[in-house]
Design a protein around this motif. Structure first.
Motif, PDB file in Angstrom:
ATOM      1  N   LEU A  89      65.308 -38.050 -10.109  1.00 23.79           N
ATOM      2  CA  LEU A  89      65.679 -38.790 -11.323  1.00 23.79           C
ATOM      3  C   LEU A  89      65.754 -37.859 -12.527  1.00 23.79           C
ATOM      4  N   ASN A  90      64.858 -36.874 -12.583  1.00 27.27           N
ATOM      5  CA  ASN A  90      64.901 -35.904 -13.685  1.00 27.27           C
ATOM      6  C   ASN A  90      66.199 -35.093 -13.644  1.00 27.27           C
ATOM      7  N   ASN A  91      66.615 -34.703 -12.435  1.00 20.17           N
ATOM      8  CA  ASN A  91      67.883 -33.967 -12.298  1.00 20.17           C
ATOM      9  C   ASN A  91      69.060 -34.846 -12.711  1.00 20.17           C
ATOM     10  N   LYS A  92      68.993 -36.121 -12.341  1.00 17.78           N
ATOM     11  CA  LYS A  92      70.064 -37.051 -12.712  1.00 17.78           C
ATOM     12  C   LYS A  92      70.110 -37.221 -14.226  1.00 17.78           C
ATOM     13  N   THR A  93      68.922 -37.288 -14.847  1.00 20.68           N
ATOM     14  CA  THR A  93      68.847 -37.405 -16.308  1.00 20.68           C
ATOM     15  C   THR A  93      69.491 -36.192 -16.975  1.00 20.68           C
ATOM     16  N   LYS A  94      69.178 -35.000 -16.455  1.00 20.89           N
ATOM     17  CA  LYS A  94      69.754 -33.769 -17.011  1.00 20.89           C
ATOM     18  C   LYS A  94      71.274 -33.776 -16.892  1.00 20.89           C
ATOM     19  N   ASP A  95      71.762 -34.226 -15.722  1.00 21.89           N
ATOM     20  CA  ASP A  95      73.215 -34.280 -15.510  1.00 21.89           C
ATOM     21  C   ASP A  95      73.875 -35.238 -16.505  1.00 21.89           C
TER      22      ASP A  95
END
Length: 284
Positions: free
Chosen positions: A40-46
C-alpha cells in the motif's frame, strides 16, 4: 520433591510449546500485515508521483492560459479604445444608438419569427412594420457610415482587433479546459493516495499489534525454557548427590569387607582370589 519438579517441567513444556506456536502464528500474521502495508505504501508513492506529474502538466498549461488571457485582455483594451473613439464620432455624426450589426441581428430575428410563427393578422402587420422601420434605420446608418470614411475605418479596425481578441479567447478556453482536466485528475490522484495511505496506516497498526503480541508470547516461551533449564540443573544436582551418597556407602562397605579379610589373614587364615581382588579394590 523430584516428582513435583518433573510435574512442573511437564507443565512448562506444554506452556513453552503453546507459546512457541502462538508466537509463530503471530509472526506470520505480522509478516502478512507488513507485506500489505509495504504494498500500500508503494501504491501511495505511485499515486503521489502521478498527482505530481499531473500538477506539472496543469501548471505548464496554465502558463498558456495566462499568456492568452493577457493577449486577449490587451487586445480587447485596444479594441475598446477604438470603439470608444468611434462612439464619439457617432455622436458627432448622429450615428449613436444600436450599431449596424445589432440592427441586422434584430431584423434577422424578426424575419425568422414571421416565417416560423403563427400569428394574427394584426400581430403580423405590427411585425412587418417593425421590420420596415429597422430596415430603414439600417439603410440610413449604413449610408451615413459609408459617407463617414474616418468612422468606417475606425470601426473596421476595431472589429479586426476584436476578432483577434476572440481568437485569443478561444485559445484561452482550450487551454483552460485542458488545465481543468489535469487539475481534476490531480485532485483525484491525491485523494486516492490519501485513501490508500489510510489503508496502509490500518495495516501498520495491525502489524504492530501482531508483532507486540508475538513478542509477549516469545517472552513466555523464553521464561518457560529458562525455568526448565533451572529444573534440569536442580535435578542434575540431586542426581549427583544421590550418586555421591551411594558411592560413599559402597566404599564404606568395601572398606568394611577389606578390614574383615585382613583380620582373617592376620589370624592365619588363607585368602582366596576373591579376597585378593577385594583387597585390591580397597585401600589395602
Amino acid at each position: 520433591m523430584m516428582k513435583e519438579l518433573q510435574t512442573r517441567k511437564t507443565e512448562l513444556k506444554d506452556i513453552s510449546e503453546e507459546a512457541k506456536e502462538k508466537r509463530n502464528q503471530l509472526n506470520a500474521e505480522a509478516s502478512k500485515y507488513a507485506a500489505e502495508r509495504n504494498e500500500l505504501n508503494n501504491k501511495t508513492k505511485d499515486l503521489i508521483l502521478v498527482a505530481q506529474d499531473l500538477k506539472v502538466k496543469r501548471d505548464e498549461v496554465n502558463v498558456n492560459v495566462s499568456k492568452y488571457k493577457d493577449l486577449r485582455d490587451t487586445t480587447n483594451a485596444r479594441a475598446n479604445e477604438l470603439f470608444a473613439k468611434a462612439d464619439g464620432l457617432k455622436k458627432d455624426s448622429s450615428l449613436d444608438g444600436p450599431s449596424i450589426k445589432e440592427i441586422r441581428k434584430q431584423i434577422d430575428a424578426l424575419e425568422f419569427q414571421q416565417q416560423t410563427s403563427v400569428m394574427s393578422p394584426k400581430k403580423e402587420k405590427e411585425l412587418v412594420t417593425k421590420i420596415k422601420e429597422l430596415e430603414l434605420e439600417y439603410s440610413e446608418k449604413k449610408k451615413s457610415l459609408d459617407n463617414n470614411s474616418e468612422l468606417k475605418e475606425i470601426l473596421d479596425q476595431a472589429q479586426v482587433i476584436r476578432d483577434e481578441a476572440s481568437e485569443y479567447h478561444a485559445q484561452l478556453s482550450v487551454y483552460a479546459e485542458q488545465a481543468q482536466v489535469f487539475h481534476e485528475q490531480m485532485i483525484a490522484a491525491f485523494k486516492d493516495a490519501d485513501r490508500v495511505r489510510a489503508e496502509s496506516d490500518v495495516a501498520h497498526k495491525n502489524f504492530i499489534r501482531a508483532q507486540e503480541a508475538a513478542d509477549e508470547q516469545h517472552k513466555v516461551f523464553i521464561e518457560a525454557q529458562k525455568e526448565i533449564r533451572e529444573i534440569d540443573k536442580e535435578t542434575g544436582k540431586s542426581k549427583k548427590k544421590d550418586k555421591d551418597s551411594k558411592s560413599k556407602q559402597d566404599k564404606e562397605e568395601l572398606e568394611k569387607d577389606a578390614q574383615g579379610i585382613m583380620d582373617k589373614f592376620k589370624d592365619g587364615g588363607k585368602l582366596t582370589m576373591e579376597d585378593l581382588m577385594a583387597l585390591q579394590r580397597s585401600k589395602y
